[in-house]
Design a protein around this motif. Sequence first.
Motif, mmCIF file in Angstrom:
data_model
loop_
_atom_site.group_PDB
_atom_site.id
_atom_site.type_symbol
_atom_site.label_atom_id
_atom_site.label_comp_id
_atom_site.label_asym_id
_atom_site.label_seq_id
_atom_site.Cartn_x
_atom_site.Cartn_y
_atom_site.Cartn_z
ATOM 1 N N ASP A 142 -4.577 3.047 12.275
ATOM 2 C CA ASP A 142 -3.226 3.608 12.128
ATOM 3 C C ASP A 142 -2.381 3.472 13.397
ATOM 4 O O ASP A 142 -1.271 3.998 13.476
ATOM 5 C CB ASP A 142 -3.295 5.082 11.705
ATOM 6 C CG ASP A 142 -4.117 5.924 12.669
ATOM 7 O OD1 ASP A 142 -4.631 5.363 13.665
ATOM 8 O OD2 ASP A 142 -4.247 7.140 12.427
ATOM 9 N N TYR A 192 -8.602 -4.901 9.914
ATOM 10 C CA TYR A 192 -8.552 -3.930 8.811
ATOM 11 C C TYR A 192 -7.984 -4.606 7.559
ATOM 12 O O TYR A 192 -6.835 -4.376 7.178
ATOM 13 C CB TYR A 192 -7.697 -2.722 9.201
ATOM 14 C CG TYR A 192 -8.172 -2.043 10.465
ATOM 15 C CD1 TYR A 192 -9.265 -1.188 10.448
ATOM 16 C CD2 TYR A 192 -7.533 -2.280 11.690
ATOM 17 C CE1 TYR A 192 -9.707 -0.571 11.611
ATOM 18 C CE2 TYR A 192 -7.977 -1.667 12.853
ATOM 19 C CZ TYR A 192 -9.061 -0.818 12.803
ATOM 20 O OH TYR A 192 -9.507 -0.216 13.951
ATOM 21 N N THR A 213 -8.701 1.803 5.674
ATOM 22 C CA THR A 213 -8.387 2.921 6.557
ATOM 23 C C THR A 213 -9.394 3.005 7.703
ATOM 24 O O THR A 213 -10.452 2.374 7.675
ATOM 25 C CB THR A 213 -8.408 4.250 5.793
ATOM 26 O OG1 THR A 213 -9.758 4.511 5.349
ATOM 27 C CG2 THR A 213 -7.479 4.203 4.585
ATOM 28 N N GLU A 214 -9.058 3.828 8.686
ATOM 29 C CA GLU A 214 -9.974 4.052 9.812
ATOM 30 C C GLU A 214 -11.310 4.604 9.310
ATOM 31 O O GLU A 214 -12.383 4.177 9.756
ATOM 32 C CB GLU A 214 -9.330 5.041 10.786
ATOM 33 C CG GLU A 214 -10.144 5.307 12.041
ATOM 34 C CD GLU A 214 -9.953 4.238 13.107
ATOM 35 O OE1 GLU A 214 -10.661 4.303 14.106
ATOM 36 O OE2 GLU A 214 -9.108 3.350 12.920
#
Length: 365
Positions: A75, A101, A106-107
């Motif tokens: 992010d 990514y 997402t992380e």
Amino acid sequence: MPRRTATMLASTLMLIALLCAGVFIPVPYSEMSPGPTVNTLGEHGGEPVLQISGRKTYATSGHLNMTTVRVTSADYKMNLVEAVYGWLAHDNKVVPHDTLYPDGKTEEQSNQENAEEFSQSQESAKVAALKELGVPVESWVIVSTVVKDSPAEGRLHAGDVIKAVDGTAVKAPADVAKLVTKHKPGQNVVFTIVPAKEQAAAEKQHRTATRTKNVTITTAASDDSGEKRAIVGISAGTDHTFPFTVDIKLADVGGPSAGLMFALGIYDKLTPGSLTGGAFVAGTGTIDDAGKVGPIGGIEMKTVGARDKGARYFLTPADNCSAAAKDTPGGLTLVKVNTIGDALAALKDIRTGKTSDLPKCTAKG
């Protein structure tokens, strides 16, 4: 106002505006940089990285360092100024955000995937090292994951041992998909399994699990484009039973790239003498159960991190050699390896001083 002054003022304001735009406008890039390196023969966080019990171990010396890469979070919004600085910085690398990514990952999803790959790499490192030593390792096919809302949900569970599909014995994870896809979507497939709880109990009691049960699952259609395959919604993997305990204690690390160095560390601790002869050796590479070394990402960052830590030699997967050799850090020798056997042979040359015999990486591979 004189024309010259007005021109200089306009130019200054334009420069300020461009700098402000560069700071506030996000760009779709992420950054990679050298991460920490850890000696698999030593300690990390106050405890040994490799802990072996139930088998005689031997003193070691030197370094067999695994290497890592730092990356910006999923992010993180990089701005244009940071991207330009990263492109100019020699030891950093700016890459498209989707490289790290993909598909909007997402992380949390990335961390989970890295943790799973790291766990699998540890298992493969143990198997590869023990096979190289001639120590028998028992292996079997298991359910690794069950997809949510799939036909297998609630019917099969992670850790179930898959003995057969439709009565045909399963010997490798790939066998499961082959047997399932012999069906058409909507047809039934029968799994013969040892439930995960039964398998765990048997392992704890050092016995072979014998109680099996049949589970019938109605297949669904895959979401592939074109012809649909029959699926049940699981991924198959391999689990192992080892004749003694090997624990790898290393937190805050993910991905599969430490497999080779873990395998070498285990091998070193289980054999008399020192694999390195006291030398500082670092490296990277995935490893499979058969001891084959595979390529990794961020090789340029890892060689820089190893050199900065003090490494003299870097064990490099053959498929990464050409990229690594294009910008080899000063004082570091890149050693080409395809298998754990290659790595052991290279370490013998290093500890006996026959470094001219080392298979070195070149720009051609």
